[in-house]
Design a protein around this motif. Structure first.
Motif, PDB file in Angstrom:
ATOM      1  N   ARG A  34     -19.269  36.500  -4.415  1.00  0.00           N
ATOM      2  CA  ARG A  34     -20.283  36.555  -4.072  1.00  0.00           C
ATOM      3  C   ARG A  34     -21.259  35.260  -4.371  1.00  0.00           C
ATOM      4  O   ARG A  34     -22.082  34.636  -3.731  1.00  0.00           O
ATOM      5  CB  ARG A  34     -21.019  37.747  -4.436  1.00  0.00           C
ATOM      6  N   ASP A  35     -21.295  35.039  -5.803  1.00  0.00           N
ATOM      7  CA  ASP A  35     -22.053  34.042  -6.209  1.00  0.00           C
ATOM      8  C   ASP A  35     -21.690  32.742  -5.810  1.00  0.00           C
ATOM      9  O   ASP A  35     -22.643  31.941  -5.334  1.00  0.00           O
ATOM     10  CB  ASP A  35     -21.980  33.908  -7.962  1.00  0.00           C
ATOM     11  N   ASN A  42      -9.896  31.336  -0.364  1.00  0.00           N
ATOM     12  CA  ASN A  42      -9.898  32.095   1.186  1.00  0.00           C
ATOM     13  C   ASN A  42     -11.246  33.161   1.231  1.00  0.00           C
ATOM     14  O   ASN A  42     -11.837  33.272   2.298  1.00  0.00           O
ATOM     15  CB  ASN A  42      -8.874  32.447   1.669  1.00  0.00           C
ATOM     16  N   LEU A  43     -11.082  34.094   0.201  1.00  0.00           N
ATOM     17  CA  LEU A  43     -12.075  35.307   0.365  1.00  0.00           C
ATOM     18  C   LEU A  43     -13.522  34.689   0.144  1.00  0.00           C
ATOM     19  O   LEU A  43     -14.516  35.060   0.696  1.00  0.00           O
ATOM     20  CB  LEU A  43     -11.802  36.075  -0.702  1.00  0.00           C
ATOM     21  N   ILE A  44     -13.754  33.664  -0.754  1.00  0.00           N
ATOM     22  CA  ILE A  44     -15.248  32.990  -1.030  1.00  0.00           C
ATOM     23  C   ILE A  44     -15.597  32.538   0.428  1.00  0.00           C
ATOM     24  O   ILE A  44     -16.729  32.570   0.597  1.00  0.00           O
ATOM     25  CB  ILE A  44     -15.077  31.903  -2.081  1.00  0.00           C
ATOM     26  N   GLU A  45     -14.585  31.841   1.298  1.00  0.00           N
ATOM     27  CA  GLU A  45     -15.032  31.063   2.296  1.00  0.00           C
ATOM     28  C   GLU A  45     -15.493  32.182   3.213  1.00  0.00           C
ATOM     29  O   GLU A  45     -16.190  32.123   4.230  1.00  0.00           O
ATOM     30  CB  GLU A  45     -13.875  30.243   2.759  1.00  0.00           C
ATOM     31  N   MET A  66     -19.763  34.522   6.476  1.00  0.00           N
ATOM     32  CA  MET A  66     -20.496  35.628   6.976  1.00  0.00           C
ATOM     33  C   MET A  66     -22.008  35.284   6.470  1.00  0.00           C
ATOM     34  O   MET A  66     -22.911  35.797   7.449  1.00  0.00           O
ATOM     35  CB  MET A  66     -20.047  36.941   6.285  1.00  0.00           C
ATOM     36  N   ARG A  67     -22.426  35.014   5.197  1.00  0.00           N
ATOM     37  CA  ARG A  67     -23.648  34.589   4.910  1.00  0.00           C
ATOM     38  C   ARG A  67     -24.138  33.738   5.904  1.00  0.00           C
ATOM     39  O   ARG A  67     -25.485  33.924   6.329  1.00  0.00           O
ATOM     40  CB  ARG A  67     -23.695  34.262   3.336  1.00  0.00           C
ATOM     41  N   LYS A  68     -23.597  32.555   6.352  1.00  0.00           N
ATOM     42  CA  LYS A  68     -24.306  31.558   7.297  1.00  0.00           C
ATOM     43  C   LYS A  68     -24.603  32.234   8.551  1.00  0.00           C
ATOM     44  O   LYS A  68     -25.398  31.962   9.021  1.00  0.00           O
ATOM     45  CB  LYS A  68     -23.262  30.521   7.408  1.00  0.00           C
ATOM     46  N   MET A  88     -31.201  36.691   9.479  1.00  0.00           N
ATOM     47  CA  MET A  88     -31.207  37.855   8.663  1.00  0.00           C
ATOM     48  C   MET A  88     -31.013  37.458   7.173  1.00  0.00           C
ATOM     49  O   MET A  88     -30.515  36.418   6.941  1.00  0.00           O
ATOM     50  CB  MET A  88     -30.197  38.772   9.239  1.00  0.00           C
ATOM     51  N   ASN A  89     -31.279  38.202   6.413  1.00  0.00           N
ATOM     52  CA  ASN A  89     -31.043  37.984   4.939  1.00  0.00           C
ATOM     53  C   ASN A  89     -29.951  38.628   4.522  1.00  0.00           C
ATOM     54  O   ASN A  89     -29.538  39.713   4.917  1.00  0.00           O
ATOM     55  CB  ASN A  89     -32.440  38.496   4.125  1.00  0.00           C
TER      56      ASN A  89
END
Length: 561
Positions: free
Chosen positions: A508-509, A541-544, A549-551, A558-559
């Motif tokens: 997440r970080d 791959n998980l970080i990406e 998703m965040r992007k 949305m936040n």
């Protein structure tokens, strides 16, 4: 007044899915994305996974079947699968024979897929075409009556076809006016068969040929090629040409000048050709390549520009590659070369390729390329960066400072470095400690590399950086710049120790950090190298996935915390 019959009523409106599935041309464009990128590099390994993917797509539904199979058959590594479709094919005594008529009514499937073949790659010993009898060859030639076996073929790649003479025997049958690209790679280029048969035949059988690549990475003393090439190539109207003979030092000094006179329509040219002891070539007197837009010259004189190329040809170079075998620790090693390259107004790219992966490269020894030249691309393909301390971002900060500091450039259109590739290994001056770039180096890139679009680097993901204990402490120092980072592609080789496993919060970080500092980032990938350590690939791959998703949520307003 008559009554409307039920059949004359309003037709049922088709759904969007039905309309989409009827658009075969759209499905074909989508399925073509699964096709491999064909390269003339003989050592490049292409996975067959794409074949399994297209076959799976063909089994999904009737609408997918034909477009997916057409794409599957568009790229062949051998003629054997196609020839087996013909009902007249027989194996007798270990050889192919053909009986009957090539237009046999039962040969419909054979002809259908013969028409969709666009690229065929003959890989020599890897996927041989089964031996065809002389009678089989004669039958094919007679039955085709001068027509091409593969009428829609656009590209042929020969990779060391000396290992499979069947391919050269089939050459007259597969050549057609539709062919635009031919790649020859292998030792057979140094033989008489290539110069007296294959290349002249292509000139005649593929009159619309636009792109030609000939590469022999092993021959050391072949001289016949230099006499025949300029004349034969002069008969073609090529747009791009690559001549790669790195080990053959028998190049006669007048060759390059003769080549320049005979290639008037060329727009892209790559040369890796060399005279004995890299002695000087004869300059070109006539105007050189009036349509040329791309010229890559490969140098093998250590840190010097090869004299193998005419000086007035060097002045047109857009890309320079240097193969080196000695350590680059002297800061003045490239000084004379950089001074020469600074006079080349069209130079956009410099690549440094160590012969040995243990060649040591000091960032200060190569930063002059970035500070003095007007480059868009700079690559160090391998080797080891020597880093004197842990405060220079694994040596990357030195290169970033050299590329993006104010150079006082007074040229009308100064270029900005867009692509940077650095080695995946680092050591200190004592060859003991390994000062890989920490996570904070990515923040440094985001702040200072304005204009950079893609970067490839090693990273030590378990180290946040000097003066930072947590991701929060690093994020607290971040202030959105006036112009967001332009980085679009990030290639990471994680050098994290095997015993420093990822914590769940790190996914997440890291995703949050990367989406914050690189808001325009399109992809995070790992280097395409079969010898690379892949321990942390799944973690990245998980970080990406998390970053993407965040992007997506951010772009929707949305936040995401």
């Amino acid at each position: 007044m008559g009554h409307d019959s039920p059949s004359s009523g309003p037709k049922e409106k088709k759904s969007q899915n039905e309309i989409f599935l009827e658009r075969r041309e759209i499905l074909t464009l989508i399925f073509e994305l699964f096709l491999p990128q064909i390269t003339p590099e003989i050592h490049k390994v292409v996975s067959d996974a794409w074949r399994k993917q297209l076959l799976s797509l063909a089994l999904v539904c009737r609408a997918f079947c034909d477009p997916a199979l057409d794409c599957l058959w568009s790229h062949l590594d051998s003629l054997t699968p196609l020839l087996k479709l013909h009902p007249g094919m027989q194996v007798i005594g270990g050889l192919y024979f053909f009986l009957g008529d090539i237009d046999d009514p039962e040969a419909t499937v054979f002809h259908r897929y013969a028409r969709v073949v666009r690229t065929i790659t003959f890989n020599g010993g890897k996927n041989k075409t089964h031996a065809i009898s002389l009678a089989g060859m004669s039958w094919l030639g007679q039955q085709l009556k001068g027509n091409a076996l593969l009428p829609g073929l656009r590209r042929i790649c020969f990779k060391d076809s000396k290992c499979d003479s069947v391919h050269l025997g089939l050459l007259p049958l597969i050549l057609s006016p539709s062919i635009e690209t031919v790649d020859f790679t292998g030792t057979f280029l140094s033989g008489d068969v290539f110069h007296l048969y294959s290349l002249p035949l292509i000139c005649k059988g593929a009159p619309k040929l636009k792109h030609l690549s000939i590469q022999d990475h092993n021959a050391e003393s072949c001289t016949v090629i230099w006499a025949s090439l300029p004349t034969i190539l002069g008969r073609l109207h090529l747009e791009s040409l690559s001549i790669i003979f790195p080990c053959n030092t028998t190049l006669p000094p007048p060759f390059a000048a003769q080549l320049c006179k005979n290639l008037r329509s060329i727009t892209s040219l790559t040369l890796d050709i060399h005279t004995a002891s890299h002695g000087p070539s004869v300059d070109v007197s006539a105007p050189i390549f009036p349509a040329l837009t791309s010229l890559e010259l490969v140098n093998r004189s250590q840190c010097d520009v090869c004299q193998c190329y005419p000086q007035n040809l060097v002045k047109l170079a857009t890309s320079m590659t240097f193969h080196i075998s000695t350590h680059l620790t002297d800061v003045n090693k490239f000084a004379q070369t950089i001074e020469t390259l600074a006079t080349l107004q069209d130079l956009k790219a410099v690549k440094i390729i160590p012969k040995d992966r243990d060649v040591i490269i000091k960032p200060d020894a190569v930063k002059g390329f970035l500070s003095s030249l007007n480059l868009e691309t700079f690559e160090i393909r391998d080797g080891i960066l020597r880093v004197d301390d842990d405060k220079s971002g694994g040596g990357l900060n030195v290169l970033i400072d050299a590329a993006y500091r104010d150079k006082g450039d007074d040229r009308v259109k100064p270029r900005v470095l867009r692509s940077l590739k650095t080695p995946r290994r680092c050591i200190d001056a004592r060859a003991k400690a390994r000062h890989y770039p920490p996570i904070s180096t990515l923040v440094y890139v985001a702040r200072h590399a304005q204009g950079l679009r893609q970067i490839s680097l090693a990273i030590y993901s378990s180290l946040i950086g000097p003066g930072f204990d947590t991701f929060k402490s690093l994020m607290d120092t971040w202030e959105d710049p006036a112009v967001p980072s332009t980085l679009r592609h990030l290639e990471i080789a994680d050098r994290r120790s095997g015993d420093r496993h990822f914590k769940p919060t790190e996914y997440r970080d890291l995703a949050r950090l990367l989406d914050t500092i690189f808001p325009n980032l399109d992809s995070i990938t790992m280097p395409d190298d079969p010898n690379r350590e892949k321990t942390w690939d799944e973690h990245w791959n998980l970080i990406e996935e998390h970053r993407q998703m965040r992007k997506a949520l951010r772009l929707c307003g949305m936040n995401f915390w």
